[in-house]
Motif scaffolding. Structure first.
Motif, PDB file in Angstrom:
ATOM      1  N   GLN A  60       1.321  -1.066  -0.486  1.00  0.00           N
ATOM      2  CA  GLN A  60      -0.267  -0.366   0.348  1.00  0.00           C
ATOM      3  C   GLN A  60       0.736   1.434  -0.003  1.00  0.00           C
ATOM      4  OE1 GLN A  60      -2.564  -0.311   3.679  1.00  0.00           O
ATOM      5  NE2 GLN A  60      -3.400  -2.110   3.149  1.00  0.00           N
ATOM      6  N   GLN A  61       2.430   1.037  -0.263  1.00  0.00           N
ATOM      7  CA  GLN A  61       3.222   2.293  -0.103  1.00  0.00           C
ATOM      8  C   GLN A  61       3.433   2.386  -1.325  1.00  0.00           C
ATOM      9  OE1 GLN A  61       6.007   2.194   3.187  1.00  0.00           O
ATOM     10  NE2 GLN A  61       4.412   1.617   4.593  1.00  0.00           N
ATOM     11  N   TYR A  62       3.749   3.335  -1.676  1.00  0.00           N
ATOM     12  CA  TYR A  62       4.000   4.449  -3.101  1.00  0.00           C
ATOM     13  C   TYR A  62       5.177   5.093  -2.403  1.00  0.00           C
ATOM     14  CZ  TYR A  62       4.702   5.938  -7.857  1.00  0.00           C
ATOM     15  OH  TYR A  62       4.154   6.449  -9.066  1.00  0.00           O
ATOM     16  N   PRO A  63       6.499   4.649  -3.455  1.00  0.00           N
ATOM     17  CA  PRO A  63       7.672   5.052  -3.123  1.00  0.00           C
ATOM     18  C   PRO A  63       7.529   7.191  -3.140  1.00  0.00           C
ATOM     19  CG  PRO A  63       8.626   3.611  -4.119  1.00  0.00           C
ATOM     20  CD  PRO A  63       6.867   4.049  -4.418  1.00  0.00           C
ATOM     21  N   VAL A  64       8.151   7.765  -2.000  1.00  0.00           N
ATOM     22  CA  VAL A  64       8.215   9.165  -2.194  1.00  0.00           C
ATOM     23  C   VAL A  64       8.773   9.683  -3.209  1.00  0.00           C
ATOM     24  CG1 VAL A  64       8.286  11.468  -1.336  1.00  0.00           C
ATOM     25  CG2 VAL A  64       7.694   8.980  -0.014  1.00  0.00           C
ATOM     26  N   VAL A  65       9.817   8.645  -3.577  1.00  0.00           N
ATOM     27  CA  VAL A  65      11.261   9.341  -4.522  1.00  0.00           C
ATOM     28  C   VAL A  65      10.336   9.670  -5.545  1.00  0.00           C
ATOM     29  CG1 VAL A  65      13.513   9.097  -6.120  1.00  0.00           C
ATOM     30  CG2 VAL A  65      13.160   8.883  -3.662  1.00  0.00           C
ATOM     31  N   ARG A  66       9.280   8.455  -6.524  1.00  0.00           N
ATOM     32  CA  ARG A  66       8.365   8.877  -7.729  1.00  0.00           C
ATOM     33  C   ARG A  66       7.532   9.319  -7.681  1.00  0.00           C
ATOM     34  NH1 ARG A  66      10.573   3.856 -10.239  1.00  0.00           N
ATOM     35  NH2 ARG A  66       8.813   4.150 -11.519  1.00  0.00           N
ATOM     36  N   VAL A  67       6.862   9.785  -6.724  1.00  0.00           N
ATOM     37  CA  VAL A  67       5.427  10.645  -6.847  1.00  0.00           C
ATOM     38  C   VAL A  67       6.319  11.758  -6.880  1.00  0.00           C
ATOM     39  CG1 VAL A  67       4.481  12.177  -4.859  1.00  0.00           C
ATOM     40  CG2 VAL A  67       4.372   9.631  -4.819  1.00  0.00           C
ATOM     41  N   HIS A  68       8.090  12.501  -6.352  1.00  0.00           N
ATOM     42  CA  HIS A  68       8.999  13.451  -6.847  1.00  0.00           C
ATOM     43  C   HIS A  68       8.750  13.400  -7.846  1.00  0.00           C
ATOM     44  CE1 HIS A  68      10.393  17.033  -5.944  1.00  0.00           C
ATOM     45  NE2 HIS A  68      11.711  16.693  -6.893  1.00  0.00           N
ATOM     46  N   LYS A  69       9.343  12.360  -8.354  1.00  0.00           N
ATOM     47  CA  LYS A  69       9.528  12.672  -9.984  1.00  0.00           C
ATOM     48  C   LYS A  69       8.214  13.140 -10.800  1.00  0.00           C
ATOM     49  CE  LYS A  69      11.986   9.508 -13.806  1.00  0.00           C
ATOM     50  NZ  LYS A  69      12.617   8.147 -13.350  1.00  0.00           N
ATOM     51  N   PHE A  70       7.314  11.850 -10.656  1.00  0.00           N
ATOM     52  CA  PHE A  70       6.004  12.336 -11.777  1.00  0.00           C
ATOM     53  C   PHE A  70       5.458  13.352 -11.053  1.00  0.00           C
ATOM     54  CE2 PHE A  70       1.977  12.599 -11.933  1.00  0.00           C
ATOM     55  CZ  PHE A  70       1.043  12.005 -13.479  1.00  0.00           C
ATOM     56  N   SER A  71       5.628  13.909 -10.037  1.00  0.00           N
ATOM     57  CA  SER A  71       5.245  15.793 -10.079  1.00  0.00           C
ATOM     58  C   SER A  71       6.160  16.681 -10.832  1.00  0.00           C
ATOM     59  CB  SER A  71       4.760  15.976  -8.787  1.00  0.00           C
ATOM     60  OG  SER A  71       6.180  15.930  -7.785  1.00  0.00           O
ATOM     61  N   VAL A  72       7.330  16.573 -10.476  1.00  0.00           N
ATOM     62  CA  VAL A  72       7.984  17.648 -11.874  1.00  0.00           C
ATOM     63  C   VAL A  72       7.360  16.913 -13.043  1.00  0.00           C
ATOM     64  CG1 VAL A  72      10.462  18.059 -12.332  1.00  0.00           C
ATOM     65  CG2 VAL A  72      10.247  17.153  -9.823  1.00  0.00           C
ATOM     66  N   PHE A  73       7.813  15.950 -13.827  1.00  0.00           N
ATOM     67  CA  PHE A  73       7.462  15.541 -14.935  1.00  0.00           C
ATOM     68  C   PHE A  73       5.536  16.447 -14.764  1.00  0.00           C
ATOM     69  CE2 PHE A  73       4.784  13.227 -18.043  1.00  0.00           C
ATOM     70  CZ  PHE A  73       6.066  13.482 -19.284  1.00  0.00           C
ATOM     71  N   ALA A  74       4.901  15.619 -14.568  1.00  0.00           N
ATOM     72  CA  ALA A  74       3.906  16.841 -14.885  1.00  0.00           C
ATOM     73  C   ALA A  74       3.771  18.181 -14.920  1.00  0.00           C
ATOM     74  CB  ALA A  74       2.994  15.925 -13.762  1.00  0.00           C
ATOM     75  N   GLY A  75       4.445  18.540 -13.763  1.00  0.00           N
ATOM     76  CA  GLY A  75       4.642  20.055 -14.120  1.00  0.00           C
ATOM     77  C   GLY A  75       5.373  20.582 -14.850  1.00  0.00           C
ATOM     78  N   THR A  76       5.635  19.906 -15.430  1.00  0.00           N
ATOM     79  CA  THR A  76       7.247  20.288 -16.908  1.00  0.00           C
ATOM     80  C   THR A  76       5.828  20.585 -17.800  1.00  0.00           C
ATOM     81  OG1 THR A  76       9.099  19.605 -15.767  1.00  0.00           O
ATOM     82  CG2 THR A  76       8.766  20.632 -17.633  1.00  0.00           C
TER      83      THR A  76
END
Length: 282
Positions: free
Chosen positions: A251-267
């Motif tokens: 049930q846990q999603y890595p925070v590192v991947r969340v940050h990476k996806f958020s940076v990609f989505a924001g860009t």
């Protein structure tokens, strides 16, 4: 004669007593800002004027002590009304006047903060997009707090709490609640529609599918690792702990991947075609 007494004795005396109290408080609270040197400036014993009996003129009686009390009460009240954040300083000056000159002053019947109603709910409703962009919600205090980036030229942050909402309802009536709910609902529906368009974009959809596959692979690897530990003949306690751990890790999603996806989505979002529609919708 009354005018000469006010200009030559009472006026300078009241000013000197107030200045003495102010310098005494500031020298104690602000070290190095106010330096009082008794050798150079001398020491004035102003309390001897307060021990003088009331002066009898032709038709009036002048009490120096009462005039000084009235002057200090009016001065402290007016200064506190102008700058409410200095209420504590004038309260200390009031206590010092009692200790040093034995003159009882009235309590400063003013609050330590402003009584204005703050931002009105109708103003928030008319500019809901500006309010959402400039305020954050604090779960601990249950109130909206203005972001520091929007208050660079001020020394305070605006807040919106239940008290402000109650003041607006008291001012405009309970009918504004239905209008406000409709405005907020329309705004949220509009934002969710834009979010749906954003998520269905091909670039974002492919990135989400990639993240989903990576998450499923990590879950399968944890399940295989758990089954190997159980087949290895470990102790009952160790097997139980290893059996519970992968379930929690599923049930846990890595925070590192969340940050990476958020940076990609924001860009990507900054150059998305529907950003124009999002801007005009706001």
């Amino acid at each position: 004669m009354q005018l000469a007494l006010d200009e030559e004795i009472l006026g300078p005396l009241c000013t000197d007593v107030e200045t003495d109290l102010r310098l005494h408080i500031h020298s104690a609270r602000l070290t190095g800002v106010v330096d009082v040197d008794p050798v150079q400036t001398g020491v004035k014993d102003l309390s001897q004027f307060l021990r003088i009996s009331p002066l009898r003129l032709v038709t009036k009686e002048v009490d120096i002590r009462s005039r000084l009390i009235h002057y200090l009460n009016a001065s402290f009240h007016n200064h506190t009304a102008v700058s409410l954040h200095n209420w504590k300083t004038y309260g200390e000056m009031r206590n010092l006047a009692m200790d040093k000159y034995r003159i009882p002053l009235a309590e400063i019947e003013l609050p330590c903060q402003t009584l204005e109603q703050g931002l009105d709910v109708l103003e928030i409703m008319r500019n809901i997009h500006i309010f959402v962009a400039r305020y954050n919600y604090n779960l601990n205090t249950q109130c909206f707090i203005e972001k520091t980036l929007n208050a660079k030229d001020r020394k305070h942050l605006n807040t919106i709490s239940i008290r402000h909402v109650a003041n607006s309802i008291r001012t405009h009536g309970t009918g504004i609640t239905h209008t406000t709910i409709n405005f907020v609902y329309q705004y949220l529906a509009q934002r969710f529609q834009v979010l749906s368009q954003f998520l269905y974009d091909d670039h974002i959809k492919s990135m989400l599918m990639k993240e989903g596959r990576a998450f499923n692979d990590a879950t399968i690897s944890h399940s295989k690792l758990s089954s190997r530990h159980q087949e290895g003949g470990l102790s009952i306690f160790h097997v139980a702990s290893q059996a519970v751990t992968p379930t929690r890790q599923k049930q846990q999603y890595p925070v590192v991947r969340v940050h990476k996806f958020s940076v990609f989505a924001g860009t990507f979002f900054q150059g998305a075609p529907f950003l124009i529609r999002l801007t005009f919708a706001s």
